[in-house]
Design a protein around this motif. Structure first.
Motif, PDB file in Angstrom:
ATOM      1  N   TRP A 153       1.312  -0.898  17.183  1.00 37.68           N
ATOM      2  CA  TRP A 153       0.930  -0.398  15.857  1.00 37.68           C
ATOM      3  C   TRP A 153      -0.440   0.279  15.859  1.00 37.68           C
ATOM      4  O   TRP A 153      -0.856   0.838  14.840  1.00 37.68           O
ATOM      5  N   GLY A 154      -1.177   0.171  16.955  1.00 36.27           N
ATOM      6  CA  GLY A 154      -2.494   0.803  17.007  1.00 36.27           C
ATOM      7  C   GLY A 154      -3.569   0.058  16.241  1.00 36.27           C
ATOM      8  O   GLY A 154      -4.555   0.660  15.789  1.00 36.27           O
ATOM      9  N   ILE A 155      -3.396  -1.252  16.095  1.00 40.41           N
ATOM     10  CA  ILE A 155      -4.403  -2.045  15.384  1.00 40.41           C
ATOM     11  C   ILE A 155      -5.677  -2.121  16.235  1.00 40.41           C
ATOM     12  O   ILE A 155      -5.627  -2.421  17.426  1.00 40.41           O
ATOM     13  N   ASP A 156      -6.809  -1.846  15.606  1.00 38.88           N
ATOM     14  CA  ASP A 156      -8.083  -1.832  16.330  1.00 38.88           C
ATOM     15  C   ASP A 156      -8.764  -3.195  16.303  1.00 38.88           C
ATOM     16  O   ASP A 156      -9.410  -3.581  17.270  1.00 38.88           O
ATOM     17  N   GLN A 202       2.488  -5.902   4.644  1.00 35.66           N
ATOM     18  CA  GLN A 202       2.208  -4.467   4.781  1.00 35.66           C
ATOM     19  C   GLN A 202       2.805  -3.952   6.089  1.00 35.66           C
ATOM     20  O   GLN A 202       3.259  -4.743   6.922  1.00 35.66           O
ATOM     21  N   SER A 203       2.734  -2.647   6.278  1.00 35.22           N
ATOM     22  CA  SER A 203       3.198  -2.019   7.527  1.00 35.22           C
ATOM     23  C   SER A 203       1.997  -1.413   8.248  1.00 35.22           C
ATOM     24  O   SER A 203       1.698  -0.223   8.084  1.00 35.22           O
ATOM     25  N   PRO A 204       1.280  -2.205   9.049  1.00 28.12           N
ATOM     26  CA  PRO A 204       0.047  -1.705   9.677  1.00 28.12           C
ATOM     27  C   PRO A 204       0.251  -0.454  10.527  1.00 28.12           C
ATOM     28  O   PRO A 204      -0.628   0.407  10.583  1.00 28.12           O
ATOM     29  N   GLY A 205       1.399  -0.354  11.201  1.00 31.70           N
ATOM     30  CA  GLY A 205       1.639   0.813  12.050  1.00 31.70           C
ATOM     31  C   GLY A 205       1.673   2.103  11.246  1.00 31.70           C
ATOM     32  O   GLY A 205       1.103   3.125  11.651  1.00 31.70           O
ATOM     33  N   GLU A 206       2.314   2.079  10.074  1.00 34.46           N
ATOM     34  CA  GLU A 206       2.370   3.270   9.213  1.00 34.46           C
ATOM     35  C   GLU A 206       0.995   3.594   8.656  1.00 34.46           C
ATOM     36  O   GLU A 206       0.603   4.763   8.541  1.00 34.46           O
ATOM     37  N   ILE A 207       0.262   2.537   8.306  1.00 34.75           N
ATOM     38  CA  ILE A 207      -1.083   2.735   7.751  1.00 34.75           C
ATOM     39  C   ILE A 207      -1.992   3.368   8.801  1.00 34.75           C
ATOM     40  O   ILE A 207      -2.742   4.305   8.514  1.00 34.75           O
ATOM     41  N   LYS A 208      -1.903   2.871  10.025  1.00 38.29           N
ATOM     42  CA  LYS A 208      -2.753   3.414  11.096  1.00 38.29           C
ATOM     43  C   LYS A 208      -2.460   4.897  11.320  1.00 38.29           C
ATOM     44  O   LYS A 208      -3.385   5.700  11.524  1.00 38.29           O
ATOM     45  N   LYS A 209      -1.180   5.255  11.277  1.00 37.11           N
ATOM     46  CA  LYS A 209      -0.840   6.675  11.490  1.00 37.11           C
ATOM     47  C   LYS A 209      -1.487   7.561  10.428  1.00 37.11           C
ATOM     48  O   LYS A 209      -1.845   8.705  10.691  1.00 37.11           O
ATOM     49  N   SER A 210      -1.649   7.029   9.235  1.00 39.28           N
ATOM     50  CA  SER A 210      -2.181   7.856   8.145  1.00 39.28           C
ATOM     51  C   SER A 210      -3.704   7.920   8.135  1.00 39.28           C
ATOM     52  O   SER A 210      -4.280   8.723   7.397  1.00 39.28           O
ATOM     53  N   ILE A 211      -4.374   7.065   8.933  1.00 45.23           N
ATOM     54  CA  ILE A 211      -5.847   7.115   8.945  1.00 45.23           C
ATOM     55  C   ILE A 211      -6.393   7.626  10.276  1.00 45.23           C
ATOM     56  O   ILE A 211      -7.610   7.698  10.454  1.00 45.23           O
ATOM     57  N   ASN A 212      -5.493   7.932  11.186  1.00 42.35           N
ATOM     58  CA  ASN A 212      -5.865   8.505  12.499  1.00 42.35           C
ATOM     59  C   ASN A 212      -6.924   7.679  13.212  1.00 42.35           C
ATOM     60  O   ASN A 212      -6.708   6.509  13.482  1.00 42.35           O
ATOM     61  N   GLU A 213      -8.095   8.274  13.458  1.00 44.20           N
ATOM     62  CA  GLU A 213      -9.088   7.595  14.309  1.00 44.20           C
ATOM     63  C   GLU A 213      -9.931   6.576  13.550  1.00 44.20           C
ATOM     64  O   GLU A 213     -10.717   5.857  14.166  1.00 44.20           O
ATOM     65  N   ILE A 261       0.842  -1.193   0.000  1.00 44.15           N
ATOM     66  CA  ILE A 261       0.000   0.000   0.000  1.00 44.15           C
ATOM     67  C   ILE A 261       0.878   1.245   0.000  1.00 44.15           C
ATOM     68  O   ILE A 261       1.861   1.325   0.758  1.00 44.15           O
ATOM     69  N   LEU A 262       0.550   2.196  -0.868  1.00 46.97           N
ATOM     70  CA  LEU A 262       1.289   3.459  -0.919  1.00 46.97           C
ATOM     71  C   LEU A 262       0.730   4.366   0.175  1.00 46.97           C
ATOM     72  O   LEU A 262      -0.304   5.006   0.009  1.00 46.97           O
ATOM     73  N   VAL A 263       1.431   4.360   1.294  1.00 50.00           N
ATOM     74  CA  VAL A 263       0.903   5.012   2.494  1.00 50.00           C
ATOM     75  C   VAL A 263       0.651   6.502   2.263  1.00 50.00           C
ATOM     76  O   VAL A 263      -0.355   7.057   2.731  1.00 50.00           O
ATOM     77  N   ASP A 264       1.519   7.141   1.492  1.00 44.25           N
ATOM     78  CA  ASP A 264       1.338   8.589   1.298  1.00 44.25           C
ATOM     79  C   ASP A 264       0.156   8.916   0.382  1.00 44.25           C
ATOM     80  O   ASP A 264      -0.200  10.078   0.221  1.00 44.25           O
TER      81      ASP A 264
END
Lengths: 75, 372
Positions: free
Chosen positions: B188-191, B156-167, B127-130
Motif C-alpha cells: 500500500w506504500g505506507i510510510d 479506510q483504504s490506505p493504498g488508495e489514499i497513498k496513490k492520491s497524495i503521491n510523495e 475518506i472521499l479519496v477523489d
C-alpha cells in the motif's frame, strides 16, 4: 575458539542476532562474545569466527544492508 | 460463556502461550536486550528480534529492522507526529481520529508549529479519496489517518489514499486493525505505521510500536542508552536503535511474540458477524454505527438508543445480560461529532476471535431485548 580469530562487529544488536542465526542455519560455527576492549564503541556483542567464515559473514551483511567492521583478534 | 465484548479497549482472553512466555521470562530465563553476550541475553534478545520479524510478516513489510518497539500505539504516534512535523507544516487527517492522533496534532498547532485540517468524508467516515487532491498544499508534510475507526469499525483504504497524495508521507494508525484486518505496509506504500500489541494482536498491554520507512525524517522522542554507538553523546542514526532508548518491555515483547505465534483460529465466521449486524440493524430503537459497506467493516460496532444514554445502555447490558461493553466517546470526540453522537457518545461492542456463533447470537438477543 580464541586464538587468532576474526571479529565481526555490527551496527546494532538486531544485526548480530540475525547474522548469528544465519550462521546457525548454514552450519557455520561462530561465537557470540562481548565486543573486545579496543572496539567497544559499537553494540555489546559481536561475532568471533575464522577468517573464512568472517568473509562469508561480510558478504551476507552486505547483501542485507548491514554495516560491519572486521578485526583480527590477537589474544 | 464469553460475554466480554470490549476487545477494542483491550483483548481478552489471550492465547495461553502469552502468559506462559511472560512467566518464563520473569521466573526462568530472564535476561535483558543486548548490552552483553552471555547465553541468557542471547536467548532473551533473540526472542525480541523474532517478535520484530513476526510483526513485519503480519504488517506486510520486508523491512523488519524499521519496526520500533514502544510501550503502546500512543507513544509510537507521538514519536512520529512530533518527530516529523516541522514549523510551517500542514497536516491532513480524517474526521474519525482517536485522540492519539488528534491531540498531538492539536498540541503542535497550539505551539504555532503546524496547521491541520480534516479530509472530506462520507457519512460513515470513509475518506472521499477523489476529494483529497483539493486539500493538498505546497506545505502539506503529512497525511495521518486511522486505518480502522474505534467507534464504528469502518476501515479506510490506505493504498488508495497513498496513490492520491503521491510523495507526501502517509502515517497510518493500525491500532484497531493489525491482527484482525489485512494490513499491507509495503504493497500500500505506507510510510509510517503505528500499532498496539494488546488489542487485535492478542498480546499484553505495554507493547506496541511503529514502522518508520524513512528514519531520517523523524527526530527521536526519547534520548538515552541503546547499547550501540556508546562513545557518542548523540543518538545513533540507524534503526531501530535511533528510536529505542532505554531497556524495552522485554517480558511484554516475549508475550507479544507468543501471541503472534499462537493466534487462534476464529471461532466465528465473517457471515456470523454479518448476521449479527443485520439482526441489530432490524431494531428500530437503535441507530447502529458501522461501515456503510460490509467490505470495509471491522469486528466492532456501536449503538445509540433513542432514549437511553450510552452509560445507561452499558449498565443495562452488564446487569441484565452480563455483557461487558464500552460507553462514551471512546477517546474519539471528532468521530462522534462526524457521526452525530457528540457529546453523549454511544455503546460499543467489539469482538474477539474466541467468540463463538452462540455468543454472537446471545449478544444479538440481548440487544434486541434492550431495544424493545
Amino acid at each position: 575458539m580464541s586464538e587468532n580469530r576474526d571479529i565481526v562487529l555490527f551496527q546494532n544488536i538486531r544485526q548480530v542476532i540475525k547474522a548469528e542465526q544465519w550462521c546457525v542455519d548454514n552450519s557455520l560455527p561462530v561465537k557470540v562474545i562481548p565486543v573486545p576492549k579496543p572496539w567497544s564503541t559499537e553494540c555489546g556483542m559481536c561475532l568471533e569466527t575464522t577468517g573464512e567464515i568472517a568473509e562469508k559473514l561480510e558478504q551476507y551483511a552486505e547483501e542485507n544492508g548491514m554495516r560491519t567492521r572486521r578485526m583480527h583478534n590477537h589474544k | 460463556m464469553n460475554l466480554y465484548f470490549d476487545n477494542c479497549a483491550t483483548s481478552f482472553p489471550k492465547p495461553a502461550a502469552v502468559a506462559e512466555a511472560m512467566v518464563r521470562h520473569l521466573n526462568e530465563t530472564g535476561g535483558t536486550y543486548g548490552r552483553s553476550a552471555y547465553p541468557r541475553i542471547l536467548q532473551s534478545t533473540g526472542l525480541v528480534e523474532e517478535c520484530r520479524d513476526q510483526l513485519a510478516a503480519k504488517m506486510g513489510t520486508t523491512e523488519a529492522g524499521k519496526i520500533i518497539l514502544t510501550a503502546n500505539a500512543t507513544t509510537a504516534l507521538n514519536l512520529m507526529i512530533q518527530g516529523i512535523c516541522k514549523k510551517g507544516g500542514h497536516v491532513l487527517t480524517s474526521a474519525m481520529e482517536h485522540n492519539a492522533i488528534a491531540r498531538p496534532l492539536e498540541y503542535l498547532r497550539q505551539l504555532g508549529l503546524i496547521e491541520w485540517e480534516l479530509l472530506e468524508s462520507a457519512t460513515d467516515g470513509r475518506i472521499l479519496v477523489d476529494k483529497i487532491a483539493s486539500k493538498l498544499r505546497s506545505n502539506t508534510i503529512l497525511v495521518a489517518i486511522c486505518h480502522m475507526s474505534n467507534v464504528n469499525g469502518m476501515a479506510q483504504s490506505p493504498g488508495e489514499i497513498k496513490k492520491s497524495i503521491n510523495e507526501i508521507p502517509l502515517l497510518v494508525d493500525a491500532s484497531q486493525s493489525l491482527g484482525s484486518h489485512p494490513v499491507m505496509v509495503d504493497e500500500w506504500g505506507i510510510d509510517f505505521l503505528a500499532f498496539t500489541g494488546h488489542k487485535s494482536l492478542l498480546g499484553p498491554t505495554g507493547t506496541g510500536g511503529a514502522f518508520i520507512r524513512y528514519p531520517e525524517m523523524v527526530e527521536p522522542l526519547l534520548y538515552g542508552g541503546t547499547g550501540s554507538g556508546s562513545d557518542s553523546l548523540s543518538m545513533p542514526t540507524f534503526v531501530p536503535d535511533r528510536f529505542e532508548a532505554g531497556t524495552p518491555n522485554i517480558t511484554g515483547i516475549h508475550g507479544l511474540n507468543a501471541a503472534l505465534k499462537n493466534r487462534p483460529v476464529a471461532r466465528h465466521s465473517k457471515d456470523d458477524f454479518a448476521a449479527l449486524l443485520q439482526e441489530v440493524k432490524r431494531n428500530l430503537n437503535f441507530k447502529v454505527r458501522c461501515a456503510a459497506d460490509f467490505e470495509h467493516q471491522g469486528k466492532l460496532f456501536s449503538v445509540v438508543h433513542n432514549s437511553l444514554s450510552s452509560s445507561e445502555l452499558a449498565l443495562k447490558f452488564y446487569e441484565e445480560f452480563g455483557i461487558e461493553s464500552r460507553a462514551g466517546l471512546h477517546c474519539a470526540p471528532m468521530a462522534h461529532r462526524h457521526l452525530g453522537s457528540f457529546p453523549t457518545g454511544d455503546c460499543r461492542f467489539s469482538l474477539s476471535p474466541y467468540h463463538t456463533p452462540e455468543e454472537l447470537n446471545y449478544l444479538a438477543k440481548a440487544i434486541h431485548d434492550v431495544g424493545k
